[in-house]
Design an enzyme around this catalytic site. Structure first.
Site, mmCIF file in Angstrom:
data_model
loop_
_atom_site.group_PDB
_atom_site.id
_atom_site.type_symbol
_atom_site.label_atom_id
_atom_site.label_comp_id
_atom_site.label_asym_id
_atom_site.label_seq_id
_atom_site.Cartn_x
_atom_site.Cartn_y
_atom_site.Cartn_z
ATOM 1 N N GLU A 1 0.206 -4.999 -1.126
ATOM 2 C CA GLU A 1 0.564 -5.670 -2.361
ATOM 3 C C GLU A 1 0.939 -7.330 -2.856
ATOM 4 O O GLU A 1 1.806 -7.695 -3.405
ATOM 5 C CB GLU A 1 2.110 -4.250 -2.786
ATOM 6 C CG GLU A 1 1.956 -2.835 -2.457
ATOM 7 C CD GLU A 1 3.059 -2.016 -2.863
ATOM 8 O OE1 GLU A 1 2.397 -1.164 -4.093
ATOM 9 O OE2 GLU A 1 4.205 -2.535 -2.490
ATOM 10 N N GLU B 1 -1.767 4.437 -2.667
ATOM 11 C CA GLU B 1 -1.146 4.868 -3.264
ATOM 12 C C GLU B 1 -0.644 5.920 -4.040
ATOM 13 O O GLU B 1 -0.448 5.430 -5.129
ATOM 14 C CB GLU B 1 1.261 4.144 -2.807
ATOM 15 C CG GLU B 1 0.469 3.750 -1.761
ATOM 16 C CD GLU B 1 1.850 2.423 -1.453
ATOM 17 O OE1 GLU B 1 2.736 2.733 -2.457
ATOM 18 O OE2 GLU B 1 2.174 1.965 -0.123
#
Length: 614
Positions: free
Chosen positions: A185, A261
């Site tokens: 991320e 995710e």
């Protein structure tokens, strides 16, 4: 697009790939991409994964949790690696016991699961410091997640050592690892393409030769992604899959699509109510992706527990508020902290059964037993003093990291040369301090509440003691690597800087030096010990209501932090931490304890919306 049942190959694994991996298959499998598809040995592969974290699950329960992924029809384990768990001190590596990463991945392989390996080196995961070791930032000039030479040298050294453990477990080498993740991320933190390329090169140099991928939120994917690699996106809770993949397509119109995710729940901070996310948004996004044969990973399938000092923290930039995470990582997931299926599990299973053949769903493992333990008293008390380390003198307060300590407590002492009174001001307390004069408690300072001042009146020769308890290092946002612990920015009394301090560390890693006595009453920080009996195997939740703030150990296992601000009222004790017969419990508490007793229950006790907290 109308819903349809997927063919065996498109749905996930071919019949051969569904079988457990064996040595005979070593080196024969090949994971590739073609257009919008992942391919395994030339056949379409839809990755259906669930996230599990090996240090958050007692090793004795690893197989149970992996098999629970298969009960949902999943074919893949998504697994972070936690640098700071394995290298607690520079160059000292630990891959044993609950940190035996290669055994974790091999067990997944035994169970017929592929692996998405998330080696970072940054992980986030509501984990202390996002898995970046605190000692890396003993020199506060070191910049996390950047081309800073010191950071990159340490990162590269770690990844090379990690490669020695698990690089041989890539799928084309006979192992279960389909893809290895580069960073994590990064678009939510920075946008330095050269840095991302450097991390990629370190991973390659460490021996990871197979497929690599990146992970980002769709709204920031341009900042953190290497387009030449496979790119996944994270979203969930109230996000809509259709909108997220529209954003993704604007960045990358072609290539295999995967939600790396899919958040079905959320995590908790101390002092807040327990997060409970509704199921419909999760189910809507899941259905939309399955209709389109998009790969997906549930985050979390089962969260587990951030034992010991492993829980991280957030820092709200808008309100300048520190938000430490609780020890439970229940996450309102498909399986609860004890591994039991939740209503979300049943709802997701109903959806998955519409898309996968019946043989894809393994039976749920037999449940462990939840134990009730009658209330018992902790009759012995020990002072904190014997555990403090050798004093270190310095003109001004130093951070724990600069003194070689990653977590636990630090006692700061200053002796006044003359009488004084007024307001004691500290630049910042990280993260909770008990302030005393000559051993008498004056008050506490809580970083969450931005408390930095307290009124004092002292005489010449008086000793000021500030006992600092540390919480998790910030694991997300711009403060990663900038959350050194202790007293920050100096201490002054009525604007007169206090010079001359001694530092005594207490990392709480070894309680062997404690001297317990029966019947001793403590009105300050102390350890309390007792025993309880278990007549059969099982797990329990230790009820911490009535205690203040501190830590608890059962048979030497650090269960994590307890704190009366909630929302977590119990600490999970796995079955393997208990023994049939007599068990020892030790509780450390910073505050006076009126009723030193405990009990064990069958479930976590939460502060929920609308409830009144203590």
């Amino acid at each position: 697009m109308p819903r349809r049942t997927l063919l065996a190959g498109a749905a996930g694994l071919t019949a051969g790939a569904l079988a457990p991996f064996t040595a005979a298959r070593a080196g024969t499998s090949r994971f590739t991409t073609n257009g919008d598809h992942f391919l395994l040995d030339g056949q379409p592969l839809q990755i259906l994964a669930g996230e599990l974290h090996y240090p958050r699950i007692a090793r004795a329960d690893w197989r149970d949790r992996l098999r629970k992924l298969k009960s949902l029809g999943l074919n893949t384990l998504s697994a972070y690696v936690f640098w700071n768990a394995h290298e607690k001190a520079p160059g000292r590596y630990d891959f044993t016991g609950n940190l035996d990463l290669s055994a974790w991945l091999a067990l997944a392989q035994e169970e017929g699961l592929h692996v998405l390996l998330r080696i970072g080196p940054y992980a986030c995961a509501e984990w202390d410091g996002g898995a970046l070791p605190a000692w890396v930032f003993a020199d506060e000039s070191v910049k996390a997640r950047s081309l800073d030479p010191t950071y990159m040298e340490l990162s590269g050294r770690w990844l090379k050592r990690l490669g020695q453990e698990v690089a041989h477990l890539e799928i084309d080498k006979g192992g279960p690892v389909l893809m290895t993740q580069v960073e994590n991320e990064y678009g939510s933190f920075g946008q330095d393409r050269a840095y991302m390329e450097a991390v990629r090169d370190q991973i390659r140099s460490a021996g990871f030769d197979g497929a690599l991928y990146t992970v980002d939120g769709a709204s920031v994917i341009e900042k953190g992604t290497l387009p030449s690699l496979i790119n996944g996106i994270n979203f969930g809770t109230t996000d809509k899959a259709e909108e997220e993949f529209k954003r993704y397509a604007a960045f990358k119109p072609s290539g295999p699509r995967i939600c790396t995710e899919l958040w079905g729940g959320w995590f908790d901070h101390f002092g807040e109510v327990h997060s409970a996310m509704p199921a419909p948004p999760l189910l809507d996004s899941l259905t939309w992706m399955l209709d389109r044969q998009i790969s997906v990973s549930f985050y979390m399938a089962h969260g587990g527990t951030s034992f010991g000092f492993d829980a991280g923290a957030n820092f709200d930039r808008k309100t300048e508020t520190y938000q430490p995470d609780i020890s439970s990582y229940d996450y309102d997931a498909l399986f609860d902290e004890a591994g039991r299926p939740t209503p979300k599990f049943s709802a997701v299973l109903e959806v998955m059964r519409r898309y996968l053949p019946a043989e894809r769903f393994a039976p749920l493992p037999a449940p462990q037993k939840a134990l009730e333990i009658p209330r018992f008293r902790l009759t012995e008390t020990a002072a904190v003093t014997p555990l403090f380390g050798r004093p270190v003198a310095a003109p001004a307060p130093r951070t724990l990291e600069s003194l070689g300590q990653n977590h636990g407590l630090m006692r700061y002492r200053h002796r006044f040369a003359k009488a004084a009174k007024g307001t004691l001001r500290i630049g910042e307390v990280r993260d909770y301090a008990v302030v005393s004069v000559n051993g008498r408690r004056v008050g506490v300072l809580d970083r969450r509440l931005s408390e930095r001042e307290i009124t004092l009146s002292v005489q010449a020769g008086d000793s000021l003691e500030i006992l600092v308890d540390t919480m998790g290092h910030v694991n997300y946002g711009e403060r990663i690597g900038r959350d050194q612990k202790g007293l920050i920015g100096g201490v002054a009394l009525e604007d007169q800087s206090l010079q001359g301090w001694t530092h005594e560390g207490l990392p709480l890693d070894d309680l062997g030096g404690l001297a317990f006595r029966v019947g001793t009453v403590s009105d300050g920080p102390a350890f309390h010990r007792g025993t309880f009996e278990v007549k059969e195997a099982g797990y329990t939740f230790l009820d911490m209501r009535g205690w203040g703030k501190g830590y608890a150990w059962v048979n030497g296992h650090n269960l994590g932090r307890h704190w009366s601000v909630g929302p977590q009222r119990t600490l999970f004790v796995p079955e393997s931490f208990l023994k049939v017969g007599v068990n020892e419990v030790i509780v450390f508490d910073l505050h006076p304890v009126l009723d030193a007793s405990l009990a064990g229950g069958r479930a976590q006790i939460w502060d929920l919306p609308g409830q009144v907290k203590e």
